[in-house]
Design a protein around this motif. Sequence first.
Motif, PDB file in Angstrom:
ATOM      1  N   PRO A 220       0.816  -1.219   0.000  1.00  0.00           N
ATOM      2  CA  PRO A 220       0.000   0.000   0.000  1.00  0.00           C
ATOM      3  C   PRO A 220       0.849   1.268   0.000  1.00  0.00           C
ATOM      4  N   ASN A 221       0.167   2.403   0.072  1.00  0.00           N
ATOM      5  CA  ASN A 221       0.808   3.718   0.226  1.00  0.00           C
ATOM      6  C   ASN A 221       1.720   4.083  -0.934  1.00  0.00           C
ATOM      7  N   GLY A 222       1.310   3.701  -2.133  1.00  0.00           N
ATOM      8  CA  GLY A 222       2.031   4.104  -3.331  1.00  0.00           C
ATOM      9  C   GLY A 222       1.165   4.997  -4.192  1.00  0.00           C
ATOM     10  N   ALA A 223       1.730   5.535  -5.257  1.00  0.00           N
ATOM     11  CA  ALA A 223       1.018   6.490  -6.097  1.00  0.00           C
ATOM     12  C   ALA A 223       0.251   5.858  -7.251  1.00  0.00           C
ATOM     13  N   LEU A 224       0.433   4.560  -7.512  1.00  0.00           N
ATOM     14  CA  LEU A 224      -0.163   3.956  -8.701  1.00  0.00           C
ATOM     15  C   LEU A 224      -1.590   3.486  -8.483  1.00  0.00           C
ATOM     16  N   ASP A 225      -1.865   2.869  -7.350  1.00  0.00           N
ATOM     17  CA  ASP A 225      -3.190   2.293  -7.117  1.00  0.00           C
ATOM     18  C   ASP A 225      -3.410   2.171  -5.624  1.00  0.00           C
ATOM     19  N   SER A 226      -4.668   2.077  -5.213  1.00  0.00           N
ATOM     20  CA  SER A 226      -4.984   1.945  -3.798  1.00  0.00           C
ATOM     21  C   SER A 226      -5.120   0.472  -3.429  1.00  0.00           C
ATOM     22  N   CYS A 227      -4.619   0.097  -2.263  1.00  0.00           N
ATOM     23  CA  CYS A 227      -4.774  -1.261  -1.770  1.00  0.00           C
ATOM     24  C   CYS A 227      -4.551  -1.259  -0.264  1.00  0.00           C
ATOM     25  N   ALA A 228      -4.904  -2.373   0.380  1.00  0.00           N
ATOM     26  CA  ALA A 228      -4.933  -2.391   1.838  1.00  0.00           C
ATOM     27  C   ALA A 228      -3.688  -2.974   2.476  1.00  0.00           C
ATOM     28  N   SER A 229      -2.971  -3.860   1.782  1.00  0.00           N
ATOM     29  CA  SER A 229      -1.876  -4.552   2.458  1.00  0.00           C
ATOM     30  C   SER A 229      -0.764  -4.924   1.490  1.00  0.00           C
ATOM     31  N   GLY A 230       0.379  -5.289   2.080  1.00  0.00           N
ATOM     32  CA  GLY A 230       1.504  -5.759   1.293  1.00  0.00           C
ATOM     33  C   GLY A 230       1.375  -7.231   0.964  1.00  0.00           C
ATOM     34  N   GLY A 231       2.517  -7.887   0.778  1.00  0.00           N
ATOM     35  CA  GLY A 231       2.449  -9.286   0.376  1.00  0.00           C
ATOM     36  C   GLY A 231       3.591 -10.099   0.921  1.00  0.00           C
ATOM     37  N   TYR A 232       3.588 -11.390   0.542  1.00  0.00           N
ATOM     38  CA  TYR A 232       4.639 -12.319   0.940  1.00  0.00           C
ATOM     39  C   TYR A 232       5.412 -12.723  -0.297  1.00  0.00           C
ATOM     40  N   TRP A 233       6.741 -12.692  -0.182  1.00  0.00           N
ATOM     41  CA  TRP A 233       7.630 -13.043  -1.279  1.00  0.00           C
ATOM     42  C   TRP A 233       8.544 -14.158  -0.801  1.00  0.00           C
ATOM     43  N   GLY A 234       8.497 -15.307  -1.455  1.00  0.00           N
ATOM     44  CA  GLY A 234       9.206 -16.479  -0.984  1.00  0.00           C
ATOM     45  C   GLY A 234      10.668 -16.538  -1.346  1.00  0.00           C
ATOM     46  N   ALA A 235      11.141 -15.598  -2.170  1.00  0.00           N
ATOM     47  CA  ALA A 235      12.545 -15.594  -2.602  1.00  0.00           C
ATOM     48  C   ALA A 235      12.977 -14.142  -2.816  1.00  0.00           C
ATOM     49  N   ASP A 236      14.091 -13.955  -3.528  1.00  0.00           N
ATOM     50  CA  ASP A 236      14.599 -12.605  -3.752  1.00  0.00           C
ATOM     51  C   ASP A 236      13.632 -11.767  -4.578  1.00  0.00           C
ATOM     52  N   VAL A 237      13.665 -10.456  -4.308  1.00  0.00           N
ATOM     53  CA  VAL A 237      12.881  -9.481  -5.071  1.00  0.00           C
ATOM     54  C   VAL A 237      13.841  -8.435  -5.618  1.00  0.00           C
ATOM     55  N   SER A 238      13.731  -8.158  -6.926  1.00  0.00           N
ATOM     56  CA  SER A 238      14.616  -7.191  -7.575  1.00  0.00           C
ATOM     57  C   SER A 238      13.784  -6.159  -8.323  1.00  0.00           C
ATOM     58  N   VAL A 239      14.021  -4.870  -8.017  1.00  0.00           N
ATOM     59  CA  VAL A 239      13.354  -3.771  -8.723  1.00  0.00           C
ATOM     60  C   VAL A 239      14.449  -2.853  -9.236  1.00  0.00           C
ATOM     61  N   THR A 240      14.654  -2.844 -10.549  1.00  0.00           N
ATOM     62  CA  THR A 240      15.781  -2.103 -11.121  1.00  0.00           C
ATOM     63  C   THR A 240      15.361  -1.298 -12.345  1.00  0.00           C
ATOM     64  N   SER A 241      16.152  -0.265 -12.647  1.00  0.00           N
ATOM     65  CA  SER A 241      16.012   0.540 -13.870  1.00  0.00           C
ATOM     66  C   SER A 241      14.581   0.992 -14.098  1.00  0.00           C
ATOM     67  N   THR A 242      13.951   1.462 -13.033  1.00  0.00           N
ATOM     68  CA  THR A 242      12.551   1.861 -13.079  1.00  0.00           C
ATOM     69  C   THR A 242      12.427   3.373 -12.919  1.00  0.00           C
ATOM     70  N   THR A 243      11.589   4.000 -13.737  1.00  0.00           N
ATOM     71  CA  THR A 243      11.289   5.415 -13.590  1.00  0.00           C
ATOM     72  C   THR A 243       9.845   5.573 -13.116  1.00  0.00           C
ATOM     73  N   GLY A 244       9.564   6.712 -12.474  1.00  0.00           N
ATOM     74  CA  GLY A 244       8.198   6.964 -12.021  1.00  0.00           C
ATOM     75  C   GLY A 244       7.978   6.667 -10.560  1.00  0.00           C
ATOM     76  N   GLY A 245       8.969   6.101  -9.878  1.00  0.00           N
ATOM     77  CA  GLY A 245       8.851   5.863  -8.447  1.00  0.00           C
ATOM     78  C   GLY A 245       8.699   4.397  -8.089  1.00  0.00           C
ATOM     79  N   VAL A 246       9.393   3.991  -7.038  1.00  0.00           N
ATOM     80  CA  VAL A 246       9.306   2.627  -6.506  1.00  0.00           C
ATOM     81  C   VAL A 246       8.983   2.722  -5.025  1.00  0.00           C
ATOM     82  N   THR A 247       7.915   2.036  -4.590  1.00  0.00           N
ATOM     83  CA  THR A 247       7.580   1.984  -3.166  1.00  0.00           C
ATOM     84  C   THR A 247       7.444   0.532  -2.738  1.00  0.00           C
TER      85      THR A 247
END
Length: 325
Positions: A220-247
Amino acid sequence: MPGRTVAKLATVTAVIAASVLAVAPTAHADLVTHCIGTGGAVTVPNDLLVPAGESCALTGTTITGNVTVAAGANLVVTGGRVSGEVRVAADGYLDATETSVDGQVVLAAGGYGVFLKDARTGAVTVRPKGSATIDSFLFAEAATIAGNVTVGAGEVRLDRGTQVERNVSSTGTYYTDVHDSFVDGTLSVLNSATGSVVCGSAVRGRATFAGNLGGVQLGPNGALDSCASGGYWGADVSVTSTTGGVTVDDNIINGQLTVTGNNPAAQVAANNRIRGGVTGDQAAATTNRAARMAGADRDDAGDQRAETRRTSAVQEAAAAGAAKL
C-alpha cells in the motif's frame, strides 16, 4: 470427428434451438460446430468455431474439442467446459465464467481480450501487439491458471484470489498488476509502460521488475493504485532501472531486496520484514495514499472494459439466435 455426419449431429443442434449451432466439414473431413447466437446445456462432440464478426453465448455447454474465436468475434461461456484449447484471433474476445478449459488459452496479436472469472484454464498466453492497433487485456478474478501466464501486450490484472500454478512473465504490457492472488512460481514484469502494482498477494519464487516506466508499487501507500496490504515473497525481489517511483511497503520478503538504478530512488518502508536485507539505493519512505493520477482506478477501468464487451457480445448472440427462430 472423421465419419460423423451432419445427420448424426441433428439431435445436438435441435436441443440447442433452431440451428444456432451449425456443423460444417473442414478440408480434412473433420466436423466443426459453428456457433452464432446462444446455446445451452448440451455436448458439442467436436471442435467449435465462432465465425469472424459473430457472437456466441453458451451456458452449461461441454465442448469436447478445441475452440477458435475468429477475428472480431466474441465468445461468452458460463458454466461450461472445453476439453481442448481456446484460440482467440485479432479483435476477438473470450469471456469465461465458472468454466473449465483443459488446454491453453491463446490471445493473438491485437486480440481484444480475455476475461476469466471463477474459471480454470491451462496456460494463458497473450501475444505481443506487433503492428496491431488494438491493445489487449487479460483480467482474471478468482481464477485458477494451471500453467504459465505469458503476456506481451496490454493490460494485465490478476485479482480476487486468482491462483497461477506456475510462472507469470510479462514484457511490454501497459501495466501488470497482481491483487489478492497467489503465484506458485516466479513473477517477472519487464518494460511496462505504466508499471506494476502487487498488493495482498503471495509469490513463491523469485520476483523481477526491470525497465518499468510508470513505477513499481509493492504494497500500500504508493502512487499507482490503492490497496490495503503488502504481500509475501518467498525468494529474492529485484526492482531495477525503473522510472516513475518505486515503493515497497508492508511486505515480508524471504530473501534479499535489490533496488538499483531507479529514478527516483526506491522508498523502502521500515515496516517491511526483509530476511536478506536491502541492496541498492533507497530514499526515505513517505506516505502517499493517492490513487492513480491519470483517470479511474485500474480495477474499475478494467472491469468496465470487460463488462462493456461482454454485454455487447451477449446481446448480439441473443439477437442472432432470435433471428434464426
